[in-house]
Design a protein around this motif. Structure first.
Motif, PDB file in Angstrom:
ATOM      1  N   LYS A   1      13.754 -40.955   1.885  1.00  0.00           N
ATOM      2  CA  LYS A   1      15.207 -41.129   1.826  1.00  0.00           C
ATOM      3  C   LYS A   1      16.005 -39.841   2.018  1.00  0.00           C
ATOM      4  O   LYS A   1      17.123 -39.869   2.499  1.00  0.00           O
ATOM      5  CB  LYS A   1      15.604 -41.748   0.484  1.00  0.00           C
ATOM      6  N   GLU A   2      15.441 -38.723   1.612  1.00  0.00           N
ATOM      7  CA  GLU A   2      16.210 -37.487   1.548  1.00  0.00           C
ATOM      8  C   GLU A   2      16.777 -37.005   2.891  1.00  0.00           C
ATOM      9  O   GLU A   2      17.957 -36.648   2.951  1.00  0.00           O
ATOM     10  CB  GLU A   2      15.380 -36.385   0.895  1.00  0.00           C
ATOM     11  N   PRO A   3      15.998 -36.995   3.985  1.00  0.00           N
ATOM     12  CA  PRO A   3      16.593 -36.530   5.247  1.00  0.00           C
ATOM     13  C   PRO A   3      17.847 -37.328   5.638  1.00  0.00           C
ATOM     14  O   PRO A   3      18.844 -36.744   6.063  1.00  0.00           O
ATOM     15  CB  PRO A   3      15.463 -36.707   6.260  1.00  0.00           C
ATOM     16  N   GLY A   4      17.803 -38.635   5.475  1.00  0.00           N
ATOM     17  CA  GLY A   4      18.963 -39.464   5.802  1.00  0.00           C
ATOM     18  C   GLY A   4      20.140 -39.206   4.886  1.00  0.00           C
ATOM     19  O   GLY A   4      21.297 -39.189   5.332  1.00  0.00           O
ATOM     20  N   MET A   5      19.865 -38.993   3.605  1.00  0.00           N
ATOM     21  CA  MET A   5      20.943 -38.703   2.657  1.00  0.00           C
ATOM     22  C   MET A   5      21.595 -37.363   2.985  1.00  0.00           C
ATOM     23  O   MET A   5      22.820 -37.236   2.939  1.00  0.00           O
ATOM     24  CB  MET A   5      20.391 -38.734   1.230  1.00  0.00           C
ATOM     25  N   ILE A   6      20.780 -36.370   3.328  1.00  0.00           N
ATOM     26  CA  ILE A   6      21.315 -35.052   3.691  1.00  0.00           C
ATOM     27  C   ILE A   6      22.170 -35.166   4.946  1.00  0.00           C
ATOM     28  O   ILE A   6      23.271 -34.609   5.011  1.00  0.00           O
ATOM     29  CB  ILE A   6      20.170 -34.028   3.869  1.00  0.00           C
ATOM     30  N   ARG A   7      21.685 -35.900   5.908  1.00  0.00           N
ATOM     31  CA  ARG A   7      22.449 -36.108   7.142  1.00  0.00           C
ATOM     32  C   ARG A   7      23.795 -36.770   6.837  1.00  0.00           C
ATOM     33  O   ARG A   7      24.835 -36.338   7.343  1.00  0.00           O
ATOM     34  CB  ARG A   7      21.638 -36.967   8.107  1.00  0.00           C
ATOM     35  N   CYS A   8      23.789 -37.785   6.000  1.00  0.00           N
ATOM     36  CA  CYS A   8      25.045 -38.466   5.634  1.00  0.00           C
ATOM     37  C   CYS A   8      26.019 -37.511   4.941  1.00  0.00           C
ATOM     38  O   CYS A   8      27.216 -37.538   5.220  1.00  0.00           O
ATOM     39  CB  CYS A   8      24.761 -39.667   4.731  1.00  0.00           C
ATOM     40  N   LEU A   9      25.520 -36.687   4.044  1.00  0.00           N
ATOM     41  CA  LEU A   9      26.381 -35.726   3.355  1.00  0.00           C
ATOM     42  C   LEU A   9      27.036 -34.771   4.350  1.00  0.00           C
ATOM     43  O   LEU A   9      28.253 -34.565   4.330  1.00  0.00           O
ATOM     44  CB  LEU A   9      25.589 -34.925   2.325  1.00  0.00           C
ATOM     45  N   LEU A  10      26.228 -34.183   5.224  1.00  0.00           N
ATOM     46  CA  LEU A  10      26.755 -33.190   6.156  1.00  0.00           C
ATOM     47  C   LEU A  10      27.673 -33.825   7.201  1.00  0.00           C
ATOM     48  O   LEU A  10      28.712 -33.263   7.537  1.00  0.00           O
ATOM     49  CB  LEU A  10      25.611 -32.413   6.806  1.00  0.00           C
ATOM     50  N   GLU A  11      27.319 -34.992   7.682  1.00  0.00           N
ATOM     51  CA  GLU A  11      28.187 -35.678   8.643  1.00  0.00           C
ATOM     52  C   GLU A  11      29.444 -36.216   7.962  1.00  0.00           C
ATOM     53  O   GLU A  11      30.450 -36.446   8.616  1.00  0.00           O
ATOM     54  CB  GLU A  11      27.426 -36.797   9.350  1.00  0.00           C
ATOM     55  N   GLY A  12      29.381 -36.369   6.637  1.00  0.00           N
ATOM     56  CA  GLY A  12      30.519 -36.855   5.863  1.00  0.00           C
ATOM     57  C   GLY A  12      31.465 -35.764   5.396  1.00  0.00           C
ATOM     58  O   GLY A  12      32.397 -36.025   4.651  1.00  0.00           O
TER      59      GLY A  12
ATOM     60  N   GLU B   1      12.531 -30.318   9.439  1.00  0.00           N
ATOM     61  CA  GLU B   1      12.300 -30.915  10.753  1.00  0.00           C
ATOM     62  C   GLU B   1      12.793 -32.355  10.840  1.00  0.00           C
ATOM     63  O   GLU B   1      13.095 -32.839  11.929  1.00  0.00           O
ATOM     64  CB  GLU B   1      10.818 -30.823  11.123  1.00  0.00           C
ATOM     65  N   ALA B   2      12.892 -33.047   9.702  1.00  0.00           N
ATOM     66  CA  ALA B   2      13.356 -34.435   9.680  1.00  0.00           C
ATOM     67  C   ALA B   2      14.891 -34.536   9.721  1.00  0.00           C
ATOM     68  O   ALA B   2      15.433 -35.635   9.835  1.00  0.00           O
ATOM     69  CB  ALA B   2      12.817 -35.145   8.434  1.00  0.00           C
ATOM     70  N   ILE B   3      15.559 -33.407   9.632  1.00  0.00           N
ATOM     71  CA  ILE B   3      17.029 -33.356   9.674  1.00  0.00           C
ATOM     72  C   ILE B   3      17.432 -32.911  11.074  1.00  0.00           C
ATOM     73  O   ILE B   3      16.835 -31.977  11.620  1.00  0.00           O
ATOM     74  CB  ILE B   3      17.552 -32.383   8.594  1.00  0.00           C
ATOM     75  N   PRO B   4      18.442 -33.547  11.681  1.00  0.00           N
ATOM     76  CA  PRO B   4      18.842 -33.155  13.039  1.00  0.00           C
ATOM     77  C   PRO B   4      19.128 -31.657  13.141  1.00  0.00           C
ATOM     78  O   PRO B   4      19.769 -31.065  12.269  1.00  0.00           O
ATOM     79  CB  PRO B   4      20.109 -33.971  13.296  1.00  0.00           C
ATOM     80  N   GLN B   5      18.637 -31.055  14.211  1.00  0.00           N
ATOM     81  CA  GLN B   5      18.739 -29.605  14.415  1.00  0.00           C
ATOM     82  C   GLN B   5      20.179 -29.111  14.366  1.00  0.00           C
ATOM     83  O   GLN B   5      20.440 -28.012  13.872  1.00  0.00           O
ATOM     84  CB  GLN B   5      18.091 -29.230  15.745  1.00  0.00           C
TER      85      GLN B   5
ATOM     86  N   TRP C   1      30.537 -32.570   3.907  1.00  0.00           N
ATOM     87  CA  TRP C   1      30.062 -31.540   2.997  1.00  0.00           C
ATOM     88  C   TRP C   1      29.731 -30.291   3.809  1.00  0.00           C
ATOM     89  O   TRP C   1      29.274 -30.375   4.943  1.00  0.00           O
ATOM     90  CB  TRP C   1      28.839 -32.038   2.223  1.00  0.00           C
ATOM     91  N   ASP C   2      29.969 -29.117   3.208  1.00  0.00           N
ATOM     92  CA  ASP C   2      29.771 -27.852   3.911  1.00  0.00           C
ATOM     93  C   ASP C   2      28.322 -27.387   3.927  1.00  0.00           C
ATOM     94  O   ASP C   2      27.852 -26.846   4.929  1.00  0.00           O
ATOM     95  CB  ASP C   2      30.647 -26.761   3.285  1.00  0.00           C
ATOM     96  N   ARG C   3      27.640 -27.540   2.822  1.00  0.00           N
ATOM     97  CA  ARG C   3      26.258 -27.082   2.697  1.00  0.00           C
ATOM     98  C   ARG C   3      25.463 -28.072   1.851  1.00  0.00           C
ATOM     99  O   ARG C   3      25.999 -28.697   0.940  1.00  0.00           O
ATOM    100  CB  ARG C   3      26.171 -25.724   1.974  1.00  0.00           C
ATOM    101  N   VAL C   4      24.168 -28.131   2.154  1.00  0.00           N
ATOM    102  CA  VAL C   4      23.213 -28.810   1.284  1.00  0.00           C
ATOM    103  C   VAL C   4      22.133 -27.790   0.949  1.00  0.00           C
ATOM    104  O   VAL C   4      21.507 -27.213   1.830  1.00  0.00           O
ATOM    105  CB  VAL C   4      22.592 -30.062   1.940  1.00  0.00           C
ATOM    106  N   HIS C   5      21.971 -27.565  -0.346  1.00  0.00           N
ATOM    107  CA  HIS C   5      20.955 -26.651  -0.846  1.00  0.00           C
ATOM    108  C   HIS C   5      19.662 -27.427  -1.043  1.00  0.00           C
ATOM    109  O   HIS C   5      19.645 -28.432  -1.753  1.00  0.00           O
ATOM    110  CB  HIS C   5      21.392 -26.051  -2.181  1.00  0.00           C
TER     111      HIS C   5
END
Length: 125
Positions: A15-26, A48-52, A28-32
């Motif tokens: 689940k985490e890569p998709g959640m991180i992507r949603c945060l950043l595309e939504g 690698e599972a998060i878009p480059q 948010w400035d940074r994900v730690h």
């Protein structure tokens, strides 16, 4: 306002890569990426599972050598990893636990201050 999300201690590979992507595309400035028990391989797989195109907004809390393999947004210094690698020139943030530590680390790009509220992981802190 600068919006920072911090991942939970234990990663969720599905689940985490998709959640991180949603945060950043939504917006948010940074994900730690804070996974103190994760192996270097697990951290690499997560990145690698998060878009480059989002990598420049990811901040590592450990396995700092991965910054050489990806275009990441910075490193976060803490008690476990208190210094950046030699010759590192990118963004630095730092964990602080007192106002005094905040003042001592004014050279960081930004600091985090915690806990503000009662801590689940550090009872009575």
């Amino acid at each position: 306002m600068f919006k920072i999300a911090i991942t939970p201690e234990i990663p969720d590979e599905r689940k985490e890569p998709g959640m991180i992507r949603c945060l950043l595309e939504g917006g948010w400035d940074r994900v730690h990426l804070r996974h103190p028990g994760a192996s270097r391989r697990e951290m690499r797989n997560l990145i690698e599972a998060i878009p480059q195109e989002l990598h420049s907004r990811l901040v590592l809390h450990g396995h700092f050598d991965l910054v050489n393999d990806f275009n990441l947004g910075g490193l976060h210094l803490n008690r476990r990893c208190p210094t950046p690698p030699a010759n590192y020139r990118g963004a630095l943030s730092r964990s602080c636990h007192t106002i005094g530590e905040v003042k001592e680390n004014s050279g960081s790009d930004y600091v985090t201050l915690s806990p503000i509220f009662d801590s689940i992981s550090k009872s009575g802190y």
